[in-house]
Scaffold this motif. Structure first.
Motif, short mmCIF file in Angstrom:
data_model
loop_
_atom_site.label_atom_id
_atom_site.label_comp_id
_atom_site.label_asym_id
_atom_site.label_seq_id
_atom_site.Cartn_x
_atom_site.Cartn_y
_atom_site.Cartn_z
N THR A 1 10.25 0.95 -5.78
CA THR A 1 9.28 -0.12 -5.53
C THR A 1 7.89 0.37 -5.90
O THR A 1 7.63 1.58 -5.91
N PRO A 2 6.97 -0.54 -6.23
CA PRO A 2 5.64 -0.13 -6.68
C PRO A 2 4.69 0.09 -5.51
O PRO A 2 4.96 -0.30 -4.38
N ILE A 3 3.56 0.70 -5.81
CA ILE A 3 2.42 0.72 -4.89
C ILE A 3 1.36 -0.14 -5.57
O ILE A 3 0.44 0.33 -6.25
N SER A 4 1.50 -1.45 -5.41
CA SER A 4 0.70 -2.40 -6.18
C SER A 4 -0.78 -2.33 -5.85
O SER A 4 -1.63 -2.61 -6.70
N ALA A 5 -1.12 -1.99 -4.60
CA ALA A 5 -2.53 -1.89 -4.22
C ALA A 5 -3.24 -0.82 -5.05
O ALA A 5 -4.41 -0.98 -5.42
N LYS A 6 -2.56 0.28 -5.34
CA LYS A 6 -3.13 1.34 -6.17
C LYS A 6 -3.31 0.86 -7.61
O LYS A 6 -4.32 1.13 -8.26
N ASP B 1 0.81 -1.22 0.00
CA ASP B 1 0.00 0.00 0.00
C ASP B 1 0.84 1.27 0.00
O ASP B 1 0.31 2.38 -0.02
N ARG B 2 2.18 1.13 0.04
CA ARG B 2 3.05 2.31 0.06
C ARG B 2 4.44 1.87 -0.43
O ARG B 2 4.75 0.69 -0.46
N ARG B 3 5.26 2.86 -0.74
CA ARG B 3 6.63 2.56 -1.14
C ARG B 3 7.49 2.43 0.10
O ARG B 3 7.67 3.38 0.85
N THR B 4 8.02 1.24 0.32
CA THR B 4 8.84 1.01 1.51
C THR B 4 10.30 1.39 1.29
O THR B 4 11.04 1.59 2.25
N LYS B 5 10.72 1.46 0.05
CA LYS B 5 12.07 1.89 -0.29
C LYS B 5 12.06 2.39 -1.73
O LYS B 5 11.03 2.34 -2.41
#
Length: 339
Positions: free
Chosen positions: A114-119, A107-111
């Motif tokens: 990286t993607p925000i796949s939930a969006k 749900d967010r970019r951790t680093k």
């Protein structure tokens, strides 16, 4: 305005048992037979997904029941292709009933990079023709904001409260709800307020993803019946370690209430050999034979709640009324007797 006639249910291959249970509950509530729409969802030899709907759905209010659990990509693609088939068949409205929303942990970019796949998933579902989403216990509440269509997020906590009041009758004064990490405190606090119990937290520190270095219990759990509450259980490593730590601190028993039983890899084996007296999960993800045969895993039904939510959406009435376990109690009558 849409000329909507009857609510019609259609199911993919992810959880047909839950879909059939929802149809049965709706039949009971409405006093008429509610059947799943006759369709085939199958794969060609190269694993392409093909959907064919055998009934007329023109002008109908369609509810597609399909959690996007393992295999997440296949089940997600099934859902989108079913929605496209219904849209091209002139369905008036398409609601995706997704009891377990896959990709919610992204749900967010951790680093960096990286993607925000939930969006991305939210965009794909909307483009497929879905006009509303009904789900339960999203891993991150902000995912509702990823959609430009209405999203109804139900909660398992009212069902868990009914189950706890039934199974721990006479012991309610000795219960403590435990959050397995700091991020889940709000969820644990809500359940603790519902059952009027104490609250404790297991603070965990990770050295790397999937590996916990240290755990600390915040709160007094000595001689208490501890109930760990979380939204999902994947490999069960953290859950079992939390149970060990609570027992070290003098807990009388440790139980767990989990919204979504993902149960990857060694999860069931770990739970079976752990100090957890019971692990209660919902049927949002269809349980395999290993899960069903585990002696300390119990499954509670969500069909009564989802059936009522679907009827409320169809009738244009409140879905948020189902957030209270006092509202759910009559719906679950016969499954749980009042305290």
């Amino acid at each position: 305005m849409h000329n909507i006639h009857e609510p019609k249910l259609i199911s993919g291959n992810a959880n047909p048992r839950l879909a059939a249970a929802i149809a049965r509950r709706m039949s009971m509530h409405r006093g008429i037979s509610v059947d799943l729409v006759n369709a085939r969802v199958e794969r060609f030899n190269d694993q392409e997904i093909f959907v064919e709907v055998f009934e007329n759905v023109r002008g109908e209010d369609m509810f597609v029941i399909q959690p996007t659990s393992n295999p997440a990509n296949d089940n997600l693609m099934e859902l989108m292709i079913m929605a496209d088939a219904l849209r091209r068949s002139s369905a008036a409205r398409i609601t995706a009933v997704i009891p377990y929303f896959g990709y919610a942990r992204q749900d967010r970019r951790t680093k960096a990079r990286t993607p925000i796949s939930a969006k991305l998933v939210a965009n794909l579902l909307t483009e497929a023709g879905i006009e509303r989403v009904l789900t339960m216990d999203l891993h991150a509440a902000q995912i509702q904001g990823f959609f430009d269509i209405p999203v109804d997020n139900l909660y398992a906590a009212p069902i868990f409260a009914l189950d706890i009041e039934h199974h721990f009758r006479g012991q309610m004064d000795h219960l403590t709800v435990v959050s397995p990490d700091v991020g889940g405190v709000a969820r644990a606090r809500e359940l603790a307020q519902r059952i009027e119990s104490g609250l404790a937290i297991v603070d965990k520190r990770r050295v790397r993803p999937g590996e916990v270095a240290e755990m600390t219990v915040i709160g007094d759990v000595k001689d208490q019946i501890c109930i760990i509450v979380d939204d999902l259980c994947d490999t069960a490593g953290t859950l079992c370690k939390a149970a060990d730590k609570l027992m070290e601190k003098g807990a009388a028993e440790v139980h767990a209430y989990i919204s979504h039983g993902v149960f990857s890899g060694p999860a069931v084996e770990r739970i079976t050999g752990s100090q957890l007296k019971s692990v209660v999960v919902t049927d949002s993800i269809q349980a395999n034979e290993t899960v069903q045969s585990a002696p300390n895993i119990r499954i509670v039904p969500t069909a009564p709640m989802f059936a009522q939510a679907i009827m409320n959406i169809w009738q244009g009435t409140s879905v948020s009324s189902l957030f209270e376990h006092a509202t759910l109690a009559p719906i679950y009558e016969g499954l749980y007797t009042p305290v």
